[in-house]
Write an enzyme that holds these catalytic residues in place. Sequence first.
Site, PDB file in Angstrom:
ATOM      1  N   GLU A 203      34.362  34.003  42.647  1.00 15.34           N
ATOM      2  CA  GLU A 203      33.283  35.189  42.677  1.00 15.34           C
ATOM      3  C   GLU A 203      32.214  34.265  41.626  1.00 15.34           C
ATOM      4  O   GLU A 203      32.422  33.483  40.894  1.00 15.34           O
ATOM      5  CB  GLU A 203      33.987  36.081  41.683  1.00 15.34           C
TER       6      GLU A 203
ATOM      7  N   MET B 179      54.803  44.904  41.148  1.00 13.70           N
ATOM      8  CA  MET B 179      54.914  46.453  40.596  1.00 13.70           C
ATOM      9  C   MET B 179      54.807  46.255  39.187  1.00 13.70           C
ATOM     10  O   MET B 179      55.770  47.059  38.506  1.00 13.70           O
ATOM     11  CB  MET B 179      56.232  46.693  41.166  1.00 13.70           C
ATOM     12  N   GLY B 180      53.948  46.008  38.514  1.00 16.24           N
ATOM     13  CA  GLY B 180      53.623  46.213  37.117  1.00 16.24           C
ATOM     14  C   GLY B 180      52.917  47.534  37.097  1.00 16.24           C
ATOM     15  O   GLY B 180      53.011  48.320  37.961  1.00 16.24           O
ATOM     16  N   ARG B 181      52.161  47.671  36.199  1.00 19.81           N
ATOM     17  CA  ARG B 181      51.517  49.216  35.635  1.00 19.81           C
ATOM     18  C   ARG B 181      50.728  49.423  36.788  1.00 19.81           C
ATOM     19  O   ARG B 181      50.880  50.723  37.057  1.00 19.81           O
ATOM     20  CB  ARG B 181      50.772  48.938  34.311  1.00 19.81           C
TER      21      ARG B 181
ATOM     22  N   HIS C 247      33.695  43.316  42.365  1.00 18.16           N
ATOM     23  CA  HIS C 247      34.951  43.365  41.190  1.00 18.16           C
ATOM     24  C   HIS C 247      34.619  44.719  40.334  1.00 18.16           C
ATOM     25  O   HIS C 247      34.232  44.268  39.293  1.00 18.16           O
ATOM     26  CB  HIS C 247      34.877  42.084  40.560  1.00 18.16           C
TER      27      HIS C 247
ATOM     28  N   ARG D 233      43.583  39.565  41.671  1.00 13.81           N
ATOM     29  CA  ARG D 233      42.632  38.539  41.753  1.00 13.81           C
ATOM     30  C   ARG D 233      42.599  37.601  43.045  1.00 13.81           C
ATOM     31  O   ARG D 233      43.526  37.576  44.015  1.00 13.81           O
ATOM     32  CB  ARG D 233      43.333  37.262  40.796  1.00 13.81           C
TER      33      ARG D 233
END
Length: 326
Positions: A270, A157-159, A288, A241
């Site tokens: 990737e 729950m970051g930005r 991405h 990620r």
Amino acid sequence: MPKIFVTRRIPERGLDLLYTAFGKEAVTVAPQDNAITRSDLLAGVRGMDALLCILTERIDAELLDAAGPQLRIVANYAVGYNNIDVAAATARKIPVSNTPGVLTETTADLAWTLLVSAARRVTEGERYLRAGRWESWGPTLLMGQDIHGATLGIYGMGRIGQAMAERARGFQMRVIYTDVVRLPEERERELNVSYVDMTTLLKDSDFISIHCPLMPETTHAFSTKEFAAMKPTAVLVNSARGPVIDEPALAEALKQGQIFSAGLDVYEDEPTIHPDLLACENVVLLPHLGSASFETRSRMAEIAASNIVARLQGQTPPTCVNPEVL
Ligand code: DGY
């Protein structure tokens, strides 16, 4: 005159900042517009004062040593910096910067795009139509999951996780989240979200969206055991990620109907996509693109460049991730 190496063509607004501050001749932009090879990267950085790199390039001790002792900053063109060995940079007193903030909303928009597409089988429906298989409107044709009124679980729950939660209001969703750090109560009330443990997140969520950084603790956080604990109607979205998800385990869960579908923008290796995922109809796969809007990519370029300008002009790089070196 300082020397700056930019490993890949970036939007003009970033380059213009460098040209204005140091002159065009100070800046070397790698000539190719595809992934730079390791040997070109090692050669290109030699003797440089600043490096502007992208998230697929491994910036480790070998690379920093190849640059030489005059290297004064590594500016990553991304908010995530798991491609950089920050400890190795810190040991050499080299500041590392990233591009936080500017891509929050754009990445949350893309995560929602994946959520909606995977829930309502958007790309599967388009493939079906383009293949000429649509014969008539059908009462049971390509049915998916309702989004409105469902429970959204946010892992990290970051930005960006918070921007994701804000968007859930329009769909009248219940939002639960888990993270190592809990939000202040006031922010939880503002966002109308509840903190839960991982077990509850897996069990109660109709949708799970991943927004954590990649760390040893989050690597393969979603694997066989987690998929078994999710609802068979659940949709999993990853725009953070790739290695947070164990891809073969996900492909198996999708194949066995252990979860309903997934939407992925990022991958373990990737640009290689696990062949078992490519074989699944019930997964939406994007290359991405989380931050790929014109404005956001330009702002990322500006931030990366402004960190270099600040550092080479003797000021503090505004978004340094290892400020202890300054
Ligand atoms: C980042 O900045 O870390 C994103 O993955 C780029 O889209």
